[in-house]
Write a protein that holds these residues in place. Structure first.
Motif, PDB file in Angstrom:
ATOM      1  N   UNK A  24       1.359  -1.478   0.100  1.00 15.55           N
ATOM      2  CA  UNK A  24      -0.505   0.056   0.198  1.00 15.55           C
ATOM      3  C   UNK A  24       0.946   1.364  -0.208  1.00 15.55           C
ATOM      4  N   UNK A  25       2.279   1.524   0.319  1.00 14.54           N
ATOM      5  CA  UNK A  25       3.137   2.291  -0.238  1.00 14.54           C
ATOM      6  C   UNK A  25       2.339   3.174  -1.552  1.00 14.54           C
ATOM      7  N   UNK A  26       3.184   4.486  -1.626  1.00 13.77           N
ATOM      8  CA  UNK A  26       2.793   4.729  -2.612  1.00 13.77           C
ATOM      9  C   UNK A  26       3.906   5.216  -2.841  1.00 13.77           C
ATOM     10  N   UNK A  27       5.380   5.203  -2.614  1.00 16.21           N
ATOM     11  CA  UNK A  27       6.493   6.009  -2.927  1.00 16.21           C
ATOM     12  C   UNK A  27       7.680   5.208  -1.938  1.00 16.21           C
TER      13      UNK A  27
ATOM     14  N   UNK B  28       0.658  -7.598  -5.640  1.00 15.62           N
ATOM     15  CA  UNK B  28      -0.567  -7.037  -4.857  1.00 15.62           C
ATOM     16  C   UNK B  28      -1.912  -7.166  -5.425  1.00 15.62           C
ATOM     17  N   UNK B  29      -2.206  -7.768  -6.191  1.00 12.14           N
ATOM     18  CA  UNK B  29      -3.236  -8.048  -6.988  1.00 12.14           C
ATOM     19  C   UNK B  29      -4.411  -8.285  -5.980  1.00 12.14           C
ATOM     20  N   UNK B  30      -4.393  -9.840  -5.032  1.00 10.70           N
ATOM     21  CA  UNK B  30      -4.533 -10.527  -4.604  1.00 10.70           C
ATOM     22  C   UNK B  30      -5.231  -9.882  -3.334  1.00 10.70           C
TER      23      UNK B  30
ATOM     24  N   UNK C 288      -5.371  -0.865  -6.252  1.00  8.20           N
ATOM     25  CA  UNK C 288      -3.645  -0.217  -5.814  1.00  8.20           C
ATOM     26  C   UNK C 288      -2.952  -0.811  -7.400  1.00  8.20           C
ATOM     27  N   UNK C 289      -3.367  -1.624  -7.205  1.00  8.69           N
ATOM     28  CA  UNK C 289      -2.722  -2.927  -8.381  1.00  8.69           C
ATOM     29  C   UNK C 289      -3.017  -2.618 -10.120  1.00  8.69           C
TER      30      UNK C 289
END
Length: 225
Positions: free
Chosen positions: A9-12, A113-115, A120-121
């Protein structure tokens, strides 16, 4: 697993791009191979073969790191080994995704991360497609969603990013197949016609023959039901 979800979930990324992390331990036998792969990825962060080979190295090392030499200890759970391997692959993808030219590491981060975080994925896949003017990233991104059974999302990603005249023909091929997966035969026909705009007529002709057969089969199936 909570740690892996937190990273997903981290964006950077706080990691340096493609740099091998310093260690005070004894150099391992595969260190030179790892350094060579990292050098290749610094030069081209979308070198798929180099990324997959390096991912295998870090996965194996992480998995081995969960083993305990004490014979009296309980055996390491296989799920724990898998989580450690996934976390190592995630960290590698984060390092390389910091490069503004990198799209394949984003594809792999999305796959991991799709699952747990589908939205986000999909955003990572869209970013990968935006970073690549050739359409190769879009081809891979649509394939990831199709493989996950997300045909509608795959079609939406394709429709939003595909440029028939500029992207590699395989991108259009994936868009048509995504439409068929989503049971949207008319859309598949429309996208197949758009694919004919690509200047590589020979490659398109080969793909079109196969796609037309798949469309015909889908129509036959629909009429039969």
């Amino acid at each position: 697993m909570p740690r892996l979800r937190q990273l997903m979930r981290r964006t950077t990324s706080a990691s340096t791009i493609g740099a091998r992390r310093p260690t005070t331990g004894e150099r391992r036998g595969d260190t030179l191979h790892e350094d060579a792969l990292r050098a290749m990825l610094v030069d081209d962060p979308n070198n798929i073969r180099a990324f997959q080979a390096l991912s295998e190295v870090v996965r194996r090392r992480a998995s081995e790191g969960t083993q305990v030499d004490d014979p009296l200890s309980a055996p390491v759970d296989e799920h724990e080994k898998q989580r450690a391997a996934d976390l190592a692959a995630w960290s590698l993808g984060e390092e390389l995704a910091g490069n503004p030219r990198a799209w394949y590491p984003l594809i792999e981060l999305a796959r991991l991360s799709l699952h747990d975080d589908q939205d986000a994925a999909i955003r990572r896949l869209a970013t990968a497609a935006d970073r690549d003017p050739t359409g190769e990233a879009l081809t891979e991104a649509i394939a990831v969603l199709r493989d996950a059974g997300l045909a509608v999302e795959a079609l939406g990603l394709g429709v939003g990013h595909w440029r028939a005249k500029e992207h590699v023909p395989s991108a259009g091929q994936q868009v048509v197949r995504a439409a068929l997966d989503a049971d949207r035969v008319l859309e598949a026909k429309h996208h197949l016609e758009s694919l004919q705009l690509h200047p590589d007529s020979k490659a398109v002709a080969v793909m079109s023959a196969e796609l037309r057969a798949q469309i015909a089969q889908a129509e036959q199936h629909m009429s039969g039901t």
